[in-house]
Design an enzyme around this catalytic site. Sequence first.
Site, PDB file in Angstrom:
ATOM      1  N   GLU A  80      39.691  43.074  39.351  1.00  0.00           N
ATOM      2  CA  GLU A  80      40.916  43.852  39.570  1.00  0.00           C
ATOM      3  C   GLU A  80      41.712  43.301  40.757  1.00  0.00           C
ATOM      4  OE1 GLU A  80      40.303  48.064  40.313  1.00  0.00           O
ATOM      5  OE2 GLU A  80      42.342  48.530  39.658  1.00  0.00           O
ATOM      6  N   HIS A 112      41.459  43.035  35.277  1.00  0.00           N
ATOM      7  CA  HIS A 112      41.402  44.486  35.051  1.00  0.00           C
ATOM      8  C   HIS A 112      42.738  45.079  35.498  1.00  0.00           C
ATOM      9  CE1 HIS A 112      39.146  48.356  34.790  1.00  0.00           C
ATOM     10  NE2 HIS A 112      39.996  48.735  35.739  1.00  0.00           N
ATOM     11  N   ASP A 114      34.705  36.809  34.875  1.00  0.00           N
ATOM     12  CA  ASP A 114      35.989  36.950  34.164  1.00  0.00           C
ATOM     13  C   ASP A 114      35.899  37.938  32.996  1.00  0.00           C
ATOM     14  OD1 ASP A 114      38.674  36.648  33.620  1.00  0.00           O
ATOM     15  OD2 ASP A 114      38.497  34.651  32.738  1.00  0.00           O
TER      16      ASP A 114
END
EC number: 3.2.1.4
Length: 494
Positions: A474, A413, A465
């Site tokens: 993230e 992310h 994932d």
Amino acid sequence: MDNYLIISSTSTMSLSHFLLLVIFFNLSLLCVQCNPDYRDALAKSIIFFQGQRSGHLPPQDISWRGSSGLSDGSLAGVSALHLFSCIVDLTGGYYDAGDNVKFNLPMAYTTTLLSWSVIENSRKLGPQLPATREAIRWATDYLLKCARATPERLYVGVGDPNADHKCWERPEDMDTARTAYYVTPTSPGSDVAGETAAALAAASIVFKKVDESYSKLLLSTAKDVLQFAMQHRGSYSDFLGSNDELLWGAGWVYKATNETYYVDLLKSVGGGEGIDIFSWDNKYAGAHVLLAKKSLVNNDETFGEYRQKAEDFMCKILPDSPSSTTKYTAGGLMYKMGASNLQYVTSITFLLTTYSKYMAKANYHTFTCGKLVVTPETLRNLARRQVDYILGDNPMKMSYMVGYGTNYPKRIHHRGSSLPSVAVHSEEIGCEGGFQPYYYGSNPNPNTLIGAVVGGPDQNDFFPDERGDYTHSEPTTYTNAALVGPLASFAGKS
Ligand SMILES: *[C@@H]1O[C@H](CO)[C@@H](O)[C@H](O)[C@H]1NC(C)=O
């Protein structure tokens, strides 16, 4: 499932033979990654910071990133008293995580931990020492601007987070408001000021022998910012207190100066009993470990209370301690909170390796948690287990550091990593332009953010994932910063 198949095909085997087989089977699986390449991981953990850089970029290893945020500071706000200071230069620094916002509170914490890593491991960092200093300086050049641009004002961040978080765009294309936030004596922020003072003071120690005038500038600015924090108390984020940052800030300025004035400040702050966490928004444990060294290594009993608190903290973390309040997954990972759990793991692991080092230095000091005797190895072994887990010794056989090993997160992310680079796709990708096909698509990210450590697996050691799953996918600057020290500690010759 595989184990079950073994049972059915060996129905005549005795139970003990079967158990041996299972143990052997599991050991052989574990050993796929039983020898982590700590040096490789260390180098990558530092390269990561290049991918987070804001401002004008020099040629760098992470070549898919370009300059960005070049007008940061131009919206610094008009003030009646400082009519001509409304445009300031706040370029540089780091984007916090997968977004394009510069939040100084976590950025300063990142800087403090990188600096502490250098202070404790300068020899063990070996060839990575210059790159680590460079990563620190990228932040301190910016933090100095924030502290020195306008009198009676400390800038504490750039970029409107609400506007930024609605967009999925590359930093190089940013078109959201680059609002500059600041604190003043009448709208104080002793939390962010305390952390900024800590970062500047810690970095002043890093640069003391390599750039004396820069080191002096860092230290004198740290003292001013700490004074501002102490005189104008009140926290910037109302839901977070600020005593921990004041203790941390005063602790670091004391370490950089040895001036007793700061011991009095420390004693006037206090607090931090029963802590079992360490992160960018709770620094008591870090301050206690830092100050405990004076008691452990220098035998200065003024600091005995901090040693006691540091050891109480360790007893809340160690899995076999009667006062432990820390959960571990079946695969052995410390599990503190669902959102970005690895940030807590790396920060706490940093304290484990650091306190272990202080204990060893203090004539092999030991302490107890109930009946559990804690030696320097007790802490170091737990730290190594956490680092090894992150690097792939886990049930998913997944390295949680991007670009390390072969099986690592491919859909992190992160705006820059998930969108084609400017070199490949020169047309602008606007605020909403990145969602389709990139954000919502299932393709791997086009750009590898080398060294990025993601939020990590869930409490069942599972990692999906998926790009939209920011609590697990993230990366953040502070997760990486805290891992540099432990990696150096295991990579270097002791
Ligand atoms: C402060 O004192 C300690 C212990 O005596 C010493 O190791 C350290 O170098 C001193 N630091 C400064 C900045 O003088």
